[in-house]
Design a protein around this motif. Structure first.
Motif, PDB file in Angstrom:
ATOM      1  N   ALA A 135      46.669  57.484  23.857  1.00 54.41           N
ATOM      2  CA  ALA A 135      47.017  57.236  25.253  1.00 54.41           C
ATOM      3  C   ALA A 135      46.838  58.494  26.108  1.00 54.41           C
ATOM      4  O   ALA A 135      46.325  58.428  27.234  1.00 54.41           O
ATOM      5  N   VAL A 136      47.257  59.640  25.569  1.00 55.32           N
ATOM      6  CA  VAL A 136      47.090  60.894  26.315  1.00 55.32           C
ATOM      7  C   VAL A 136      45.614  61.227  26.485  1.00 55.32           C
ATOM      8  O   VAL A 136      45.192  61.704  27.544  1.00 55.32           O
ATOM      9  N   SER A 137      44.820  60.971  25.448  1.00 61.79           N
ATOM     10  CA  SER A 137      43.382  61.246  25.566  1.00 61.79           C
ATOM     11  C   SER A 137      42.746  60.372  26.642  1.00 61.79           C
ATOM     12  O   SER A 137      41.854  60.816  27.377  1.00 61.79           O
ATOM     13  N   ILE A 138      43.199  59.132  26.768  1.00 57.96           N
ATOM     14  CA  ILE A 138      42.695  58.240  27.820  1.00 57.96           C
ATOM     15  C   ILE A 138      43.056  58.803  29.190  1.00 57.96           C
ATOM     16  O   ILE A 138      42.239  58.790  30.123  1.00 57.96           O
ATOM     17  N   ALA A 139      44.289  59.317  29.313  1.00 59.92           N
ATOM     18  CA  ALA A 139      44.704  59.912  30.582  1.00 59.92           C
ATOM     19  C   ALA A 139      43.824  61.110  30.942  1.00 59.92           C
ATOM     20  O   ALA A 139      43.452  61.302  32.112  1.00 59.92           O
ATOM     21  N   LEU A 140      43.448  61.906  29.946  1.00 56.97           N
ATOM     22  CA  LEU A 140      42.567  63.051  30.192  1.00 56.97           C
ATOM     23  C   LEU A 140      41.186  62.592  30.654  1.00 56.97           C
ATOM     24  O   LEU A 140      40.574  63.208  31.533  1.00 56.97           O
ATOM     25  N   LEU A 141      40.690  61.519  30.050  1.00 56.93           N
ATOM     26  CA  LEU A 141      39.379  61.004  30.436  1.00 56.93           C
ATOM     27  C   LEU A 141      39.390  60.444  31.860  1.00 56.93           C
ATOM     28  O   LEU A 141      38.439  60.613  32.616  1.00 56.93           O
ATOM     29  N   VAL A 142      40.474  59.772  32.225  1.00 53.79           N
ATOM     30  CA  VAL A 142      40.615  59.276  33.594  1.00 53.79           C
ATOM     31  C   VAL A 142      40.674  60.454  34.564  1.00 53.79           C
ATOM     32  O   VAL A 142      40.066  60.430  35.644  1.00 53.79           O
ATOM     33  N   PHE A 143      41.391  61.499  34.172  1.00 53.39           N
ATOM     34  CA  PHE A 143      41.477  62.707  34.999  1.00 53.39           C
ATOM     35  C   PHE A 143      40.097  63.313  35.202  1.00 53.39           C
ATOM     36  O   PHE A 143      39.741  63.735  36.306  1.00 53.39           O
ATOM     37  N   GLN A 144      39.305  63.348  34.127  1.00 53.94           N
ATOM     38  CA  GLN A 144      37.941  63.883  34.227  1.00 53.94           C
ATOM     39  C   GLN A 144      37.099  63.066  35.206  1.00 53.94           C
ATOM     40  O   GLN A 144      36.363  63.611  36.030  1.00 53.94           O
TER      41      GLN A 144
END
Length: 424
Positions: free
Chosen positions: A140-149
């Motif tokens: 879930a955190v990795s998805i948040a990072l990808l959305v941030f990118q």
């Protein structure tokens, strides 16, 4: 057109070159792949089981990684295309292109598995969470990072990942200050040698974790996206501008590999000096417990925090690489968030069935090791061609060094297969 000198097409320096600091970043992001949980598992296991024996493997792998990452970045800067895109253009038969994509996809999924498992183990060590829940939170955190990118752009994403890189470095290097290694043992570990099949397996795992195929694919794309080279939309860059970027890139790669190499060596030295011969320290959980009891609880906590940051940062880079591989080879663009959700499934399945997480990490790095030639050989071939890079193609010595690295890695994998098959 500005005059270009022969040294790999580097143009003369100009006073108005963009500041070096602003040009740094892509290699540091790609360098996170060299500090993922698979590296932690491989290095800690190697040190715990064989002491200082495989120090030379870590150092040799890091030296080869410098060359590999520079060539990857150069390819993206000069051509404006990533390695998967260039290969997709040159592999004309659909079945061959799909087969190549399949092996690259397996490598990318092995990376995803390592990163999610590492984050899950870290959350269990820090908070006592079940591994499956820890894996889901990591995803879930990795998805948040990808959305941030996607929303904030490459530069903001680089800043976040580099911040995590600092956390990783502090977390994994703290123990060596409290428990320094034996200088004589380090010197002995610089002599190339093996001790049985398991040491060869771990050497292949270390190299697979150090020279990661997905980092080769990703770095060319990161450099392409960051610098808008000649192949991108907009005016073509001059040879002088490309030369400036290549000079900055060498600094970028040098800093990234110095950080990654130092941390990787420190992990192995910490395990060799403090965990060798201690029962159970060939696992991340056992290593954490031994560090907590034998060195210092604060150092153990920093180790777990470093492991968590490693899993979170590297999983975003891995998803980016996997998306680029599919888009370049199959010409199918799948959103990285969707891809992250799909590749999260096998990692959670491994955690759910109760497989040993440390050995799952180590074996995932062996899979990566077998994927190295498929990325490295085309990289060396493409960067040596005048038709691809023009005046910026490799010098002969660079091509020879890249070919030698490819041969060594392929030979190591062959020896590993032979030892396992014969029970040597």
């Amino acid at each position: 057109m500005p005059k270009v000198i022969a040294e790999e097409g580097v143009a003369p320096a100009r006073a108005r070159d963009t500041r070096l600091v602003w040009l740094l970043g892509p290699a540091l992001v790609a360098g996170v792949a060299y500090l993922d949980p698979g590296n932690v598992a491989s290095n800690m296991t190697a040190g715990a089981l064989f002491g200082y024996l495989l120090v030379w493997v870590v150092i040799a792998g890091n030296l080869m990684a410098w060359l590999v990452q520079y060539l990857s970045a150069k390819l993206g800067i000069v051509t404006g295309r990533s390695l998967p895109q260039l290969l997709g253009d040159r592999i004309h038969r659909p079945w061959a292109r799909r087969a190549y994509w399949l092996q690259a996809e397996v490598v990318a999924m092995a990376t995803d598995i390592a990163e999610v498992i590492g984050g899950a183990v870290a959350l269990q060590l820090l908070f006592g969470l079940p591994l499956v829940w820890g894996g889901a939170i990591t995803g879930a955190v990795s998805i948040a990072l990808l959305v941030f990118q996607a929303r904030r752009g490459a530069r903001a994403f680089e800043t976040v990942v580099i911040g995590m890189l600092l956390v990783i470095a502090i977390g994994f290097c703290a123990g060596i200050v409290v428990a320094p290694p034996d200088p004589a043992g380090i010197a002995g570990g610089l002599v190339p040698r093996f001790e049985g099949t398991q040491s060869v397996l771990l050497a292949a795992s270390i190299l697979g974790a150090t020279i990661m195929p997905h980092a080769i694919y990703a770095h060319s794309a990161l450099s392409r996206d960051r610098f808008r080279p000649a192949g991108a939309t907009g005016p073509a860059m001059s040879a002088a501008r490309i030369g400036s970027l290549l000079r900055a890139t060498r600094w970028d790669v040098t800093i990234a590999m110095a950080v990654a190499g130092t941390v990787n060596v420190v992990m192995l030295l910490l395990a060799a000096s403090s965990l060798a011969g201690v029962p159970g320290t060939d696992s991340l959980e056992g290593a954490y417990a031994a560090i907590r009891e034998g060195i210092d609880p604060v150092v153990a906590t920093l180790f777990a925090v470093g492991l968590l940051a490693s899993g979170l940062a590297s999983t975003a880079v891995g998803a980016y690489a996997g998306s680029e591989i599919m888009a370049g080879l199959l010409r199918v663009r799948v959103p990285v968030v969707v891809r992250r959700l799909v590749t999260l499934v096998p990692a959670l399945a491994i955690l759910a069935v109760g497989a040993d997480p440390t050995w799952a990490l180590v074996l995932s790095q062996v899979v990566l090791s077998f994927g190295i030639p498929f990325a490295l050989v085309p990289l060396v071939w493409l960067t040596a061609r005048r038709g691809v890079l023009g005046v910026f193609r490799n010098r002969t010595l660079t091509t020879v060094a890249g070919a030698a690295a490819s041969v060594l890695l392929i030979a190591l994998n062959g020896v590993l297969l032979w030892l396992v098959a014969t029970g040597g």
